[in-house]
Design an enzyme around this catalytic site. Structure first.
Site, PDB file in Angstrom:
ATOM      1  N   TYR A  56       0.824  -1.206   0.000  1.00  0.00           N
ATOM      2  CA  TYR A  56       0.000   0.000   0.000  1.00  0.00           C
ATOM      3  C   TYR A  56       0.857   1.254   0.000  1.00  0.00           C
ATOM      4  CZ  TYR A  56      -4.058  -2.836   1.398  1.00  0.00           C
ATOM      5  OH  TYR A  56      -5.063  -3.758   1.467  1.00  0.00           O
ATOM      6  N   HIS A 128      -1.741 -11.796   1.851  1.00  0.00           N
ATOM      7  CA  HIS A 128      -2.605 -10.872   1.118  1.00  0.00           C
ATOM      8  C   HIS A 128      -3.445 -11.583   0.057  1.00  0.00           C
ATOM      9  CE1 HIS A 128      -2.642  -6.328  -0.076  1.00  0.00           C
ATOM     10  NE2 HIS A 128      -3.848  -6.853  -0.103  1.00  0.00           N
ATOM     11  N   SER A 207     -13.308  -2.560   2.126  1.00  0.00           N
ATOM     12  CA  SER A 207     -14.236  -1.821   1.243  1.00  0.00           C
ATOM     13  C   SER A 207     -15.683  -1.983   1.717  1.00  0.00           C
ATOM     14  CB  SER A 207     -14.104  -2.302  -0.212  1.00  0.00           C
ATOM     15  OG  SER A 207     -12.827  -2.008  -0.729  1.00  0.00           O
ATOM     16  N   PRO A 208     -15.943  -1.761   3.025  1.00  0.00           N
ATOM     17  CA  PRO A 208     -17.304  -1.961   3.535  1.00  0.00           C
ATOM     18  C   PRO A 208     -18.299  -0.933   3.031  1.00  0.00           C
ATOM     19  CG  PRO A 208     -15.934  -0.952   5.214  1.00  0.00           C
ATOM     20  CD  PRO A 208     -15.022  -1.299   4.084  1.00  0.00           C
ATOM     21  N   LEU A 209     -17.793   0.136   2.412  1.00  0.00           N
ATOM     22  CA  LEU A 209     -18.674   1.143   1.825  1.00  0.00           C
ATOM     23  C   LEU A 209     -18.617   1.108   0.299  1.00  0.00           C
ATOM     24  CD1 LEU A 209     -18.012   4.076   4.320  1.00  0.00           C
ATOM     25  CD2 LEU A 209     -19.972   2.504   4.236  1.00  0.00           C
ATOM     26  N   ARG A 211     -16.183   0.775  -1.912  1.00  0.00           N
ATOM     27  CA  ARG A 211     -15.173   1.667  -2.511  1.00  0.00           C
ATOM     28  C   ARG A 211     -15.693   3.091  -2.645  1.00  0.00           C
ATOM     29  NH1 ARG A 211     -11.339  -1.991  -4.028  1.00  0.00           N
ATOM     30  NH2 ARG A 211     -12.131  -4.079  -4.429  1.00  0.00           N
ATOM     31  N   PHE A 213     -18.815   4.003  -3.053  1.00  0.00           N
ATOM     32  CA  PHE A 213     -20.077   4.135  -3.770  1.00  0.00           C
ATOM     33  C   PHE A 213     -21.260   4.202  -2.805  1.00  0.00           C
ATOM     34  CE2 PHE A 213     -23.373   3.280  -6.881  1.00  0.00           C
ATOM     35  CZ  PHE A 213     -22.866   3.847  -8.040  1.00  0.00           C
TER      36      PHE A 213
END
Length: 326
Positions: A56, A128, A207-209, A211, A213
């Site tokens: 990252y 990963h 990405s619970p949202l 990404r 959106f």
């Protein structure tokens, strides 16, 4: 339940690791003082679970430049390391994106991450991605050695299948699995979540949202900056974008009726899926972090869960999760 500075804590897995019910994903944080202030603000408010990876960095998936995020997180936690539960990952090689799981690479990777993070141990160390050419037993065997050496406390996997999780867990107990999970990415409900429940393994949705959106902040494709990596993802393109936006607007209406924000409702839904679930929404901004923490105060009734299920059933999202890299 236990609380730290007002933030609920959850047990991640059955081996004794306890973390704040919401963590902080640091993948897209720019390397600057604002990001450090956000991490400090998270600690001040009781968030103690921080997620990074050796690949990252500020330019992750944008300009072919990888790494550096561990250094940022390490600087932010300097002097406060004992307040944090630190998770990082190995296994994706920059810039080719090749996946490696050879035992020698595992040992090389941990030493690099410890150096970058400025610490002598990692709380939760993930593979990963699973190397298709190396038996997972060999990789996890090498990871288990790191536990014996005191370099790592707990082991995790990311984006692993149910079979891979079982095989890994038989070599050394797996504490957590990290996989994308949200109202528009529910594929893991069929096979992975039941295995985690069976084996007593915690689950960390990234990405619970969706990404970004599911925040409701993206109303048109042009809302994405010209260099934004999401422009290449199928769910943000063409007719897929419009179909997905229709569902987000229905979620927005329910959130408005509940006097909460759309991100808070999306996170509350995830938290309601099981006590072993600890989402790690990523943000660069302290005000967004505070908004996300508000999800811990949102209660969803059975009737509302049924309404959400009707609005966004499993598999509703138009488009694949990732672009084709072939």
């Amino acid at each position: 339940m236990e609380f730290t500075h007002g933030v609920v804590k959850r047990k991640l897995g059955s081996l004794g690791l306890e973390v704040s019910a919401l963590g902080l994903g640091t993948m897209m944080m720019p390397d600057n003082e604002d990001s450090i202030r956000t991490i400090h603000g998270a600690l001040d408010q009781g968030v103690n679970f921080f997620d990074t990876a050796d690949i990252y960095g500020e330019h992750f998936m944008q300009q072919g430049l990888f790494g550096g995020n561990e250094q940022l997180v390490g600087r932010a936690l300097k002097g406060r390391r004992d307040q944090a539960i630190l998770a990082t990952k190995f296994g994706i090689v920059s810039p080719t994106m090749k996946v490696l799981g050879h035992p020698a690479y595992v040992k090389k990777s941990i030493d690099s991450s410890l150096l970058q993070l400025g610490t002598d141990y990692i709380d939760l160390y993930y593979q990963h991605r699973v190397d298709p050419d190396i038996p997972i037993e060999e990789t996890v065997g090498a990871m288990a050695q790191l536990v014996q050496e005191g370099k790592v406390r707990f082991l995790g996997l990311s984006e692993a299948t149910a079979d891979q999780i079982r095989r890994a867990h038989a070599i050394h107990p797996i504490t957590a699995v990290e996989t994308e999970y949200s109202l528009w990415s529910r594929e893991i409900e069929d096979e992975v979540l039941p295995v985690l429940d069976e084996l007593g393994i915690g689950f960390v949705p990234y990405s619970p949202l969706g990404r970004g959106f599911l925040t409701g902040q993206i109303q048109t494709f042009d809302d994405l900056p010209a260099d934004d990596y999401r422009r290449f993802f199928p769910r943000f393109q063409g007719d897929n974008f419009n179909k997905n936006l229709e569902v987000v607007r229905l979620i927005e209406q329910l959130a408005a009726r509940k006097n909460c924000t759309t991100p808070q409702l999306a996170l509350a839904w995830l938290l309601a899926q099981g006590e072993q679930i600890v989402p790690i929404p990523g943000t660069k901004r302290l005000d967004r972090l505070q908004e996300n923490l508000g999800s811990l105060q949102v209660t969803i009734t059975p009737e509302e869960l049924a309404e959400i299920e009707h609005i966004s059933p499993k598999g509703f999202a138009a488009g694949e999760r990732y672009p084709s890299f072939s």
